[in-house]
Design an enzyme around this catalytic site. Sequence first.
Site, short mmCIF file in Angstrom:
data_model
loop_
_atom_site.label_atom_id
_atom_site.label_comp_id
_atom_site.label_asym_id
_atom_site.label_seq_id
_atom_site.Cartn_x
_atom_site.Cartn_y
_atom_site.Cartn_z
N GLU A 140 0.84 3.92 1.79
CA GLU A 140 1.27 4.36 3.12
C GLU A 140 2.42 3.50 3.65
O GLU A 140 3.39 4.04 4.21
CB GLU A 140 0.10 4.27 4.12
CG GLU A 140 -1.11 5.09 3.75
CD GLU A 140 -2.17 4.31 3.00
OE1 GLU A 140 -3.36 4.54 3.28
OE2 GLU A 140 -1.83 3.48 2.14
N CYS A 164 -6.28 1.97 5.61
CA CYS A 164 -6.96 0.74 6.04
C CYS A 164 -6.47 0.35 7.44
O CYS A 164 -5.63 1.03 8.03
CB CYS A 164 -6.68 -0.37 5.03
SG CYS A 164 -4.96 -0.96 5.06
N CYS A 218 -2.62 -0.16 7.45
CA CYS A 218 -1.87 1.08 7.34
C CYS A 218 -2.03 1.95 8.58
O CYS A 218 -1.06 2.57 9.04
CB CYS A 218 -2.30 1.83 6.09
SG CYS A 218 -1.82 0.98 4.57
N HIS A 276 0.84 -1.18 0.00
CA HIS A 276 0.00 0.00 0.00
C HIS A 276 0.89 1.24 0.00
O HIS A 276 2.01 1.22 0.52
CB HIS A 276 -0.88 0.04 1.24
CG HIS A 276 -1.97 -0.97 1.24
ND1 HIS A 276 -3.10 -0.83 2.01
CD2 HIS A 276 -2.12 -2.15 0.59
CE1 HIS A 276 -3.90 -1.87 1.83
NE2 HIS A 276 -3.31 -2.69 0.97
#
Length: 150
Positions: free
Chosen positions: A54, A82, A85, A52
Amino acid sequence: MTDIAKMRVAIDEAQRAADELETPIGAALFINDELLSAEHNRKEQRRQATAHAEILAIERACEIVGNWRLIGAELFVTAEPCFMCAGAILQARIARVVFGVCEPKFGGVISRAQLFDADGLNHRVNYSYGLCADEIAEAMQTFFRMLRER
C-alpha cells in the site's frame, strides 16, 4: 472497470511478491478507473519495514499525480491494511479501499483497530472487504506452507 478486475491487478501483484519470497500482498491504486500504480510487498528485498504494498502504491501514485492528495482514488489490496498503511491511506485522502482478507494480527481497519472509523478525523474512507477472499486466503496459506517446508 469492475471491482473484481481491479482486485485481479492486486492479486497479480501478490503473486509477484510470493515469487520473490515476499509476503504475498498486492495493492493497486486507481483514479477514475485508470490504474495509476500497482505494487507488492518488498520488505525483504529493500530491508525496510515500511515497504508495504500500500505504501509503495501510494508513493508511486503521488509521484504520477504530482500531489500528496489522491482525491477520488480507490485502493484495492489483497489483505487488510495495517495501522501504518491505514494512516497513510487517510493522509493521502484516498476515497475508497477494498481489501480481500482480514489481518487478525495487524489489521488497522477492522481487525485490531478501526482507524477509518475513528472520531474526529477530517477525512473519511469508504471501505469494504471480502472481495476474492477465498482465492487470496488460499494463496497466502499456500505461500506460508511453502515457507515452513523449506
